[in-house]
Design a protein around this motif. Structure first.
Motif, PDB file in Angstrom:
ATOM      1  N   GLY A   1      41.444  36.544  41.539  1.00 42.09           N
ATOM      2  CA  GLY A   1      40.713  37.409  42.452  1.00 42.09           C
ATOM      3  C   GLY A   1      40.569  38.850  42.015  1.00 42.09           C
ATOM      4  N   ARG A   2      39.784  39.590  42.788  1.00 44.56           N
ATOM      5  CA  ARG A   2      39.592  41.026  42.561  1.00 44.56           C
ATOM      6  C   ARG A   2      40.764  41.780  43.178  1.00 44.56           C
ATOM      7  NH1 ARG A   2      36.177  44.880  45.414  1.00 44.56           N
ATOM      8  NH2 ARG A   2      35.232  43.175  46.549  1.00 44.56           N
ATOM      9  N   LYS A   3      41.434  42.587  42.377  1.00 41.73           N
ATOM     10  CA  LYS A   3      42.625  43.300  42.807  1.00 41.73           C
ATOM     11  C   LYS A   3      42.280  44.759  43.054  1.00 41.73           C
ATOM     12  CE  LYS A   3      47.344  44.451  41.240  1.00 41.73           C
ATOM     13  NZ  LYS A   3      48.309  44.323  40.125  1.00 41.73           N
TER      14      LYS A   3
ATOM     15  N   ASP B   1      33.255  37.826  46.151  1.00 47.97           N
ATOM     16  CA  ASP B   1      34.440  37.728  47.005  1.00 47.97           C
ATOM     17  C   ASP B   1      34.429  36.460  47.846  1.00 47.97           C
ATOM     18  OD1 ASP B   1      35.362  40.108  46.032  1.00 47.97           O
ATOM     19  OD2 ASP B   1      34.666  41.318  47.717  1.00 47.97           O
TER      20      ASP B   1
ATOM     21  N   SER C   1      53.115  42.330  43.992  1.00 43.93           N
ATOM     22  CA  SER C   1      52.164  41.215  44.072  1.00 43.93           C
ATOM     23  C   SER C   1      52.862  39.866  44.211  1.00 43.93           C
ATOM     24  CB  SER C   1      51.233  41.183  42.848  1.00 43.93           C
ATOM     25  OG  SER C   1      50.442  42.339  42.787  1.00 43.93           O
TER      26      SER C   1
ATOM     27  N   TRP D   1      48.859  45.735  47.646  1.00 38.53           N
ATOM     28  CA  TRP D   1      47.693  45.289  46.902  1.00 38.53           C
ATOM     29  C   TRP D   1      46.850  44.362  47.766  1.00 38.53           C
ATOM     30  CZ3 TRP D   1      46.257  47.730  42.763  1.00 38.53           C
ATOM     31  CH2 TRP D   1      47.211  48.305  41.906  1.00 38.53           C
ATOM     32  N   ARG D   2      45.570  44.412  47.550  1.00 43.95           N
ATOM     33  CA  ARG D   2      44.629  43.514  48.239  1.00 43.95           C
ATOM     34  C   ARG D   2      43.937  42.654  47.181  1.00 43.95           C
ATOM     35  NH1 ARG D   2      40.213  44.323  52.722  1.00 43.95           N
ATOM     36  NH2 ARG D   2      38.530  42.968  51.998  1.00 43.95           N
ATOM     37  N   TYR D   3      44.025  41.316  47.331  1.00 44.55           N
ATOM     38  CA  TYR D   3      43.334  40.375  46.450  1.00 44.55           C
ATOM     39  C   TYR D   3      42.225  39.685  47.255  1.00 44.55           C
ATOM     40  CZ  TYR D   3      47.212  40.820  43.132  1.00 44.55           C
ATOM     41  OH  TYR D   3      48.138  41.304  42.249  1.00 44.55           O
ATOM     42  N   THR D   4      41.031  39.564  46.665  1.00 43.38           N
ATOM     43  CA  THR D   4      39.922  38.892  47.314  1.00 43.38           C
ATOM     44  C   THR D   4      39.384  37.814  46.387  1.00 43.38           C
ATOM     45  OG1 THR D   4      39.328  41.005  48.351  1.00 43.38           O
ATOM     46  CG2 THR D   4      37.725  39.219  48.503  1.00 43.38           C
ATOM     47  N   HIS D   5      39.308  36.576  46.901  1.00 41.74           N
ATOM     48  CA  HIS D   5      38.857  35.465  46.066  1.00 41.74           C
ATOM     49  C   HIS D   5      38.356  34.321  46.941  1.00 41.74           C
ATOM     50  CE1 HIS D   5      38.607  32.821  42.625  1.00 41.74           C
ATOM     51  NE2 HIS D   5      39.405  31.948  43.182  1.00 41.74           N
TER      52      HIS D   5
ATOM     53  N   ALA E   1      44.108  33.422  44.423  1.00 41.24           N
ATOM     54  CA  ALA E   1      43.637  34.794  44.621  1.00 41.24           C
ATOM     55  C   ALA E   1      44.353  35.758  43.684  1.00 41.24           C
ATOM     56  CB  ALA E   1      43.854  35.211  46.080  1.00 41.24           C
ATOM     57  N   VAL E   2      45.670  35.583  43.521  1.00 44.57           N
ATOM     58  CA  VAL E   2      46.425  36.453  42.610  1.00 44.57           C
ATOM     59  C   VAL E   2      46.002  36.214  41.166  1.00 44.57           C
ATOM     60  CG1 VAL E   2      48.729  37.006  41.750  1.00 44.57           C
ATOM     61  CG2 VAL E   2      48.373  36.617  44.184  1.00 44.57           C
TER      62      VAL E   2
END
Length: 593
Positions: A37-39, A279, A67, A52-56, A33-34
């Motif tokens: 993914g989308r940060k 996502d 992070s 921070w929010r990571y989406t993957h 995800a890091v």
């Protein structure tokens, strides 16, 4: 990032480990995800600290500001939990085809076909399905077909591309009568549901979305005051010239404002659906092809944004002719051949980073900040300064190699923004600037942060170009580009001298120049061998025509009106025709910059 997924640092906490155990999330998923993914900014912590929010691939991962420290994680839905716990599949490609079946597809304005629907399905059979069968890759592909109208109808589900039943059904649907409206949102929901079953498999996922107009979801949507402002009056007091009833009026606000807000809301939801697909399934995993097939005067801005919502997305705007469809589907078939090879274990050349076209004003102002996304490299590495963070080179024609080159006066380093704003076939383009860090500022940064976190930018506006794919990172790739551009400018210089000596002219329209380029090697442990190689050149402001495609073809402007007449014998004076030579408002496929 160039690091292996397993090398991404994740410092877990007791709470984080507990939540992962409950939700079936492996540590490697957080590392992925890091990396991929989308940060985006998450809600701050209890003490107001940044997060921070990571989406993957269906996993949401919350970290601290660096992070590196895990706070918590969860899955977007229950189905992705069961998918994650399931076994891995055997590869291949799952292609979901969403085809517009609204009333406008009944129009018989495509030469050689009874309707737009007939043209689409005929070209799908001949130029997509049969082309893939002929290429020998159909056995690795399954197809789901969804028709889009008021509701989404799943016509076929995971039928093999070489199954004769697929060709029979697509051929049969050429005679189907399209009807009603084209609602995007139910179709996107159905597409996500179809693809989501493969979330845990190693299949590559492909989404083809074809429509001849804007989304119609707003027609039955209420405005914030509870009025369906896009629906016709039930008991009309007056009618429009077409004989249809007037639209309902909102008594609490200007009707045009409510209609605009409802339409904007639907458009935003369509884009959010596309992002949700990325996502849940993986932003770099889903290949998206959005095709607009209709009247060129239509507004296809929503379709265009949908096509660019994910890193591996594309948008094609076609006129109402079958040749455009055939070309588009043939191109998709070629892409499918590549995807089946990749899914079978080949090198998947996915872009390293997603392009962010709307970057606001990150490059404005006198300072650049690491916390705002800038990567800062200060102090040139020399014999007297072995701990420097960059080296500057320029290609030398005599030695045919990169040679060390001094930095500009007043510059102590280089900085470029962490996300590209544009990309080509092989490279991504970043905002860039030369920087100056004074001795006092350097001392203060090291005292407070241990490294340089802010710098003063110099006036010269630059862009940096970095390899789009991991396999091209390094010196060799950038040196090749610098060599080509330097040699091209040398040839252009000879051309300019010949024009001036033979023709005796030195005007701007007879000038041919290529930008000079510099190569920077930035010391960065996140890259192979700890070196980030970027090509830097001056930023060109304005709108430009790309005259040659990546395949070598030369663009020929369309000639219309008096210009067309002037091109024929006796057609009129050439001077009078110059102003009538026009170019299409939109770039044709293959001519993008």
């Amino acid at each position: 990032m160039p690091l292996n997924t397993s090398d991404v640092t994740v410092l877990s906490s007791l709470h984080g480990r507990t939540q992962r155990a409950l939700r079936g999330i492996d540590k490697r998923e957080l590392q992925a995800a890091v990396k991929h993914g989308r940060k985006e900014r998450a809600n701050p912590g209890r003490n107001g600290d940044s997060r921070w929010r990571y989406t993957h691939e269906g996993v949401v991962y919350i970290t601290d500001e660096t992070s590196r420290h895990e706070i918590t994680s969860w899955r977007l839905n229950d189905s992705s939990i069961s998918a994650a716990l399931a076994g891995r599949g055997s590869g291949g490609v799952h292609a979901v085809l969403v085809v517009d079946n609204s009333g406008s597809m009944r129009k018989n304005d495509v030469a050689g076909y009874a309707s737009r629907t007939a043209a689409v399905y005929d070209c799908l059979v001949k130029d997509f399905v049969l082309a893939q069968v002929a290429a020998g890759g159909a056995g690795e592909v399954v197809v789901t077909l969804i028709e889009m109208s008021d509701v989404a109808t799943k016509v076929l589900s995971k039928v093999k591309l070489d199954d004769s039943a697929l060709q029979v059904e697509l051929t049969r649907r050429q005679e189907r009568r399209a009807r009603s409206h084209g609602n995007y949102l139910p179709a996107l929901d159905a597409a996500l549901q179809a693809l989501q079953h493969d979330a845990a498999d190693q299949q590559t996922l492909m989404l083809l979305f074809l429509s001849d107009g804007e989304p119609s979801d707003h027609l039955q949507r209420e405005c914030e005051h509870g009025v369906r402002v896009w629906s016709e009056e039930v008991e009309p007091t007056m009618r429009r010239r077409s004989g249809r009833a007037n639209l309902q009026q909102c008594p609490f606000a200007q009707p045009w404002r409510c209609r605009r807000e409802v339409k904007t809301q639907v458009q935003d939801e369509c884009l959010q659906k596309m992002r949700e697909i990325g996502d849940v399934l993986g932003r770099d995993r889903v290949v998206v092809a959005v095709v607009a097939f209709g009247d060129v005067s239509q507004d296809y801005s929503v379709l265009q944004q949908m096509g660019h919502a994910l890193p591996r997305g594309s948008f094609r705007k076609l006129a109402l002719n079958a040749n455009g469809l055939r070309t588009a589907f043939s191109s998709l078939s070629s892409s499918l051949t590549t995807l089946t090879t990749d899914a079978g274990g080949g090198d998947r050349t996915q872009p390293r980073k997603a392009v962010v076209k709307e970057q606001g004003k990150e490059d404005d102002g006198n300072l650049v900040y690491e916390e705002k996304g800038w990567q800062i490299y200060n102090e040139e590495q020399t014999n007297s300064s072995p701990n420097g963070t960059f080296e500057k080179y320029r290609y030398g024609l005599t030695r045919r190699d990169l040679l060390r080159h001094p930095v500009a006066e007043g510059a102590t380093g280089l900085a470029f923004y962490g996300h590209p704003f544009a990309e080509g076939v092989e490279r991504q383009v970043y905002r860039c600037t030369e920087i100056n860090v004074s001795a006092d500022s350097r001392a203060a940064n090291y005292r407070l942060y241990g490294h340089i976190k802010e710098a003063t930018r110099l006036p010269r506006r630059l862009v940096s170009k970095e390899a789009k794919h991991d396999s091209n990172l390094g010196r060799k790739f950038q040196q090749q580009h610098a060599q080509v551009q330097t040699e091209a400018e040398e040839v252009a210089s000879v051309f300019r001298r010949r024009v001036q000596s033979v023709m005796g002219v030195d005007s701007a329209e007879h000038q041919l120049r290529f930008l000079g380029v510099d190569i920077y090697c930035c010391m960065d442990e996140r890259y192979p061998n700890g070196e980030a190689w970027v090509l830097v050149e001056d930023e060109l402001e304005g709108r430009f025509r790309k005259w040659n495609s990546n395949n070598g073809a030369v663009y020929t402007p369309r000639v219309t009106g008096v210009a067309a007449a002037a091109s024929r014998p006796g057609g009129g004076a050439a001077v009078a025709s110059l102003g009538a030579i026009c170019e299409d408002a939109d770039e044709e496929e293959g001519w993008g910059s």
